[in-house]
Design a protein around this motif. Structure first.
Motif, PDB file in Angstrom:
ATOM      1  N   LYS A 199       0.837  -1.198   0.000  1.00  0.00           N
ATOM      2  CA  LYS A 199       0.000   0.000   0.000  1.00  0.00           C
ATOM      3  C   LYS A 199       0.876   1.254   0.000  1.00  0.00           C
ATOM      4  O   LYS A 199       2.010   1.239   0.485  1.00  0.00           O
ATOM      5  CB  LYS A 199      -0.891   0.035   1.251  1.00  0.00           C
ATOM      6  CG  LYS A 199      -1.970  -1.011   1.310  1.00  0.00           C
ATOM      7  CD  LYS A 199      -2.827  -0.815   2.559  1.00  0.00           C
ATOM      8  CE  LYS A 199      -3.970  -1.803   2.609  1.00  0.00           C
ATOM      9  NZ  LYS A 199      -4.805  -1.613   3.833  1.00  0.00           N
ATOM     10  N   GLN A 200       0.318   2.330  -0.526  1.00  0.00           N
ATOM     11  CA  GLN A 200       0.867   3.674  -0.357  1.00  0.00           C
ATOM     12  C   GLN A 200      -0.228   4.482   0.339  1.00  0.00           C
ATOM     13  O   GLN A 200      -1.231   4.835  -0.280  1.00  0.00           O
ATOM     14  CB  GLN A 200       1.239   4.293  -1.700  1.00  0.00           C
ATOM     15  CG  GLN A 200       2.485   3.688  -2.333  1.00  0.00           C
ATOM     16  CD  GLN A 200       2.882   4.354  -3.625  1.00  0.00           C
ATOM     17  OE1 GLN A 200       2.162   5.203  -4.151  1.00  0.00           O
ATOM     18  NE2 GLN A 200       4.042   3.997  -4.141  1.00  0.00           N
ATOM     19  N   GLY A 201      -0.056   4.717   1.629  1.00  0.00           N
ATOM     20  CA  GLY A 201      -1.149   5.287   2.395  1.00  0.00           C
ATOM     21  C   GLY A 201      -2.262   4.268   2.498  1.00  0.00           C
ATOM     22  O   GLY A 201      -2.045   3.116   2.848  1.00  0.00           O
ATOM     23  N   ASP A 202      -3.467   4.675   2.120  1.00  0.00           N
ATOM     24  CA  ASP A 202      -4.598   3.737   2.121  1.00  0.00           C
ATOM     25  C   ASP A 202      -4.792   3.079   0.762  1.00  0.00           C
ATOM     26  O   ASP A 202      -5.705   2.267   0.585  1.00  0.00           O
ATOM     27  CB  ASP A 202      -5.889   4.480   2.503  1.00  0.00           C
ATOM     28  CG  ASP A 202      -5.869   4.945   3.949  1.00  0.00           C
ATOM     29  OD1 ASP A 202      -5.178   4.286   4.759  1.00  0.00           O
ATOM     30  OD2 ASP A 202      -6.525   5.952   4.256  1.00  0.00           O
ATOM     31  N   ARG A 203      -3.974   3.455  -0.201  1.00  0.00           N
ATOM     32  CA  ARG A 203      -4.166   2.957  -1.571  1.00  0.00           C
ATOM     33  C   ARG A 203      -3.351   1.688  -1.807  1.00  0.00           C
ATOM     34  O   ARG A 203      -2.142   1.657  -1.566  1.00  0.00           O
ATOM     35  CB  ARG A 203      -3.749   4.036  -2.581  1.00  0.00           C
ATOM     36  CG  ARG A 203      -4.034   3.668  -4.030  1.00  0.00           C
ATOM     37  CD  ARG A 203      -3.813   4.886  -4.926  1.00  0.00           C
ATOM     38  NE  ARG A 203      -2.411   5.284  -4.956  1.00  0.00           N
ATOM     39  CZ  ARG A 203      -1.510   4.809  -5.827  1.00  0.00           C
ATOM     40  NH1 ARG A 203      -1.899   3.913  -6.743  1.00  0.00           N
ATOM     41  NH2 ARG A 203      -0.264   5.213  -5.808  1.00  0.00           N
ATOM     42  N   ILE A 204      -4.009   0.632  -2.265  1.00  0.00           N
ATOM     43  CA  ILE A 204      -3.325  -0.617  -2.590  1.00  0.00           C
ATOM     44  C   ILE A 204      -2.635  -0.469  -3.945  1.00  0.00           C
ATOM     45  O   ILE A 204      -3.269  -0.135  -4.942  1.00  0.00           O
ATOM     46  CB  ILE A 204      -4.325  -1.793  -2.621  1.00  0.00           C
ATOM     47  CG1 ILE A 204      -4.829  -2.094  -1.206  1.00  0.00           C
ATOM     48  CG2 ILE A 204      -3.677  -3.046  -3.221  1.00  0.00           C
ATOM     49  CD1 ILE A 204      -5.860  -3.184  -1.125  1.00  0.00           C
ATOM     50  N   THR A 205      -1.353  -0.720  -3.969  1.00  0.00           N
ATOM     51  CA  THR A 205      -0.574  -0.591  -5.209  1.00  0.00           C
ATOM     52  C   THR A 205      -0.152  -1.938  -5.785  1.00  0.00           C
ATOM     53  O   THR A 205       0.265  -2.021  -6.937  1.00  0.00           O
ATOM     54  CB  THR A 205       0.685   0.246  -4.961  1.00  0.00           C
ATOM     55  OG1 THR A 205       1.461  -0.376  -3.917  1.00  0.00           O
ATOM     56  CG2 THR A 205       0.319   1.658  -4.535  1.00  0.00           C
ATOM     57  N   GLN A 206      -0.233  -2.972  -4.974  1.00  0.00           N
ATOM     58  CA  GLN A 206       0.175  -4.307  -5.431  1.00  0.00           C
ATOM     59  C   GLN A 206      -0.591  -5.336  -4.607  1.00  0.00           C
ATOM     60  O   GLN A 206      -0.808  -5.147  -3.412  1.00  0.00           O
ATOM     61  CB  GLN A 206       1.692  -4.498  -5.240  1.00  0.00           C
ATOM     62  CG  GLN A 206       2.177  -5.905  -5.552  1.00  0.00           C
ATOM     63  CD  GLN A 206       3.671  -6.071  -5.336  1.00  0.00           C
ATOM     64  OE1 GLN A 206       4.480  -5.283  -5.850  1.00  0.00           O
ATOM     65  NE2 GLN A 206       4.064  -7.088  -4.568  1.00  0.00           N
ATOM     66  N   VAL A 260      -9.791 -12.956  -0.207  1.00  0.00           N
ATOM     67  CA  VAL A 260     -10.205 -11.657  -0.740  1.00  0.00           C
ATOM     68  C   VAL A 260      -9.251 -10.573  -0.254  1.00  0.00           C
ATOM     69  O   VAL A 260      -8.986 -10.452   0.936  1.00  0.00           O
ATOM     70  CB  VAL A 260     -11.649 -11.330  -0.313  1.00  0.00           C
ATOM     71  CG1 VAL A 260     -12.026  -9.914  -0.742  1.00  0.00           C
ATOM     72  CG2 VAL A 260     -12.618 -12.338  -0.907  1.00  0.00           C
ATOM     73  N   VAL A 261      -8.724  -9.782  -1.197  1.00  0.00           N
ATOM     74  CA  VAL A 261      -7.850  -8.664  -0.842  1.00  0.00           C
ATOM     75  C   VAL A 261      -8.586  -7.345  -1.095  1.00  0.00           C
ATOM     76  O   VAL A 261      -8.960  -6.638  -0.158  1.00  0.00           O
ATOM     77  CB  VAL A 261      -6.535  -8.707  -1.647  1.00  0.00           C
ATOM     78  CG1 VAL A 261      -5.648  -7.498  -1.305  1.00  0.00           C
ATOM     79  CG2 VAL A 261      -5.776 -10.002  -1.354  1.00  0.00           C
ATOM     80  N   ALA A 262      -8.794  -7.013  -2.349  1.00  0.00           N
ATOM     81  CA  ALA A 262      -9.488  -5.774  -2.705  1.00  0.00           C
ATOM     82  C   ALA A 262     -10.024  -5.936  -4.129  1.00  0.00           C
ATOM     83  O   ALA A 262      -9.391  -5.468  -5.091  1.00  0.00           O
ATOM     84  CB  ALA A 262      -8.558  -4.579  -2.611  1.00  0.00           C
ATOM     85  N   PRO A 263     -11.164  -6.619  -4.306  1.00  0.00           N
ATOM     86  CA  PRO A 263     -11.679  -6.886  -5.648  1.00  0.00           C
ATOM     87  C   PRO A 263     -11.893  -5.642  -6.497  1.00  0.00           C
ATOM     88  O   PRO A 263     -11.815  -5.686  -7.720  1.00  0.00           O
ATOM     89  CB  PRO A 263     -13.012  -7.596  -5.376  1.00  0.00           C
ATOM     90  CG  PRO A 263     -12.835  -8.209  -4.030  1.00  0.00           C
ATOM     91  CD  PRO A 263     -11.987  -7.237  -3.259  1.00  0.00           C
TER      92      PRO A 263
END
Length: 438
Positions: A199-206, A260-263
């Protein structure tokens, strides 16, 4: 015990080595491929229409094979159409306007068999005395889904079982070895998700791994639910009735939720379902043998940057997965002459597994080609054949289209909306019973 041991049944007699060599023209023309059996073709002009659902790459190969066949049989003309959707095929069959050859998935084929819309495959066109002779040319059980009673109704142009694709660079960046640390169970996948998701902050990048929730028909969810239910020791359909409302069905949904991660974080679309893996957002994905070439086309940097291993299991000592296919079938309404030529053309096209693999990495499930250099030298072939060997077909029902959309809605409720799995299973089972009673 792994069913892959059944693969070793010896190399079958080479298919059609005399394709067209010295082929006479005129009355009583020998077939293009049949090694024996006297499959004789009509001498007069014959026109066939063929519909295929494939993409441009597959279509180019089919057009080449059809042209080669027409050169061998100058009295035969084949009108080929590609990118034909299954709904168009179904409508044409219902209206009596379907072409002589059309592609049907194993799931859709069941209703065509029951409706007597497709012609049983004649073993003599394969140079065989009976259906068992044709089945012996293929890996064990890979034609189960296109067989009814003791008749065979089609052969695959594409046979798939899902394996696990691993991004080498992303694994190594996380301190993992893509071979030694490859997951063998779904619990392993869940643990790796924690290591590989960033993640970068709250954003999932991978992401480490994610199932697919794309396509309105729900076929991805239906495939995975079949796999997890089979691995849990259950069935989805038995004797045409739903049996997935069971402990195995509950286990399938429990395992699914654990992965489940982040569909919503996805670039996958129904027309490009492997995008997340290809652009290196997801470190792992599930896919069939043909997907390596697709991934490399999307992102050339992926060439040499992935490893393929057998699909993770619930019980590695009792591996099982799903096998599914897209198949050549012949219209039962075709004339006698058209049927003879249609089956000969299908045999001609299916008797070149090395060409199908080297051009577009499609497997047809025949045995003999596994001993050919192109197969022996193919990376990860042992993973592909392992997963094919432990594959079971989709639940057999003439209402498969209803089944897969009902399963997809059930999965979405449980996985994405946190609905109670027991109530979702019961509701989906009742829904399918109502749909199949119409």
């Amino acid at each position: 015990m792994m069913r892959c041991g059944r693969l070793v049944a010896g190399v079958i007699a080479v298919l059609a080595m005399c394709l067209g060599a010295g082929m006479p023209r005129g009355a009583g023309v020998p077939a293009a491929t049949a090694a024996a059996g006297g499959w004789v073709l009509p001498a007069g002009p014959v026109t066939l229409n063929e519909w295929d659902g494939g993409d441009g790459t597959k279509s180019a190969l089919l057009r080449q094979l059809i042209a080669d066949y027409e050169k061998l049989h100058t009295n035969v003309k084949v009108n080929f159409e590609t990118d034909v959707k299954s709904l168009k095929v179904a409508a044409a069959i219902a209206s009596g306007t379907a072409p002589e050859i059309f592609e049907a998935s194993d799931a859709n084929l069941q209703k065509y068999i029951v409706a007597k819309a497709v012609e049983p495959l004649p073993p003599a066109a394969w140079g065989q005395p009976n259906v068992d002779g044709v089945l012996a040319l293929y890996l064990p059980h890979v034609l189960d889904a296109v067989t009814a009673g003791h008749s065979l109704y089609a052969v695959p142009d594409q046979l798939n079982a899902h394996s696990l694709y691993i991004n080498n660079r992303m694994f190594r960046a996380a301190g993992l070895d893509p071979v030694k640390d490859a997951p063998k169970t779904w619990d392993d996948v869940a643990r790796l998700d924690k290591v590989l998701t960033k993640k970068q902050g709250d954003r999932i990048t991978q992401k480490g791994f994610e199932f697919r929730y794309i396509c309105d028909d729900g076929h991805w969810q239906a495939h995975i639910f079949h796999i997890l239910t089979y691995q849990a020791g259950g069935d989805v359909i038995k004797d045409g009735k739903p049996v997935f409302n069971s402990e195995a069905g509950l286990t399938a949904l429990r395992v699914w939720k654990s992965l489940v991660v982040a569909p919503g974080v996805t670039q996958n679309t129904c027309s490009s379902p492997y995008q997340d893996f290809a652009v290196e957002q997801d470190a792992m994905t599930f896919a069939g043998p043909h997907v390596g070439k697709i991934v490399e086309q999307i992102n050339p940097a992926m060439k040499g940057n992935y490893t393929v291993v057998p699909l993770p299991q619930l019980h590695p000592d009792h591996p099982v997965t799903l096998i599914y296919s897209f198949n050549w079938s012949v219209n039962a309404r075709a004339s006698s002459d058209q049927k003879r030529v249609a089956w000969d053309l299908i045999h001609f096209m299916s008797a070149r597994p090395e060409l199908w693999w080297s051009r577009i990495q499609f497997l047809q499930g025949t045995k003999g080609w596994l001993g050919m250099p192109v197969a022996r030298n193919t990376p990860f072939m042992s993973a592909y054949t392992h997963d094919l060997s432990v594959g079971r077909p989709l639940g057999r029902t003439t209402y498969y289209a209803d089944l897969q959309t009902i399963i997809a809605r059930m999965v979405d409720k449980v996985v994405l909306k946190d609905v109670d799995p027991k109530s979702a299973l019961a509701e989906a089972s009742d829904e399918f019973i109502r749909a199949s009673a119409k």
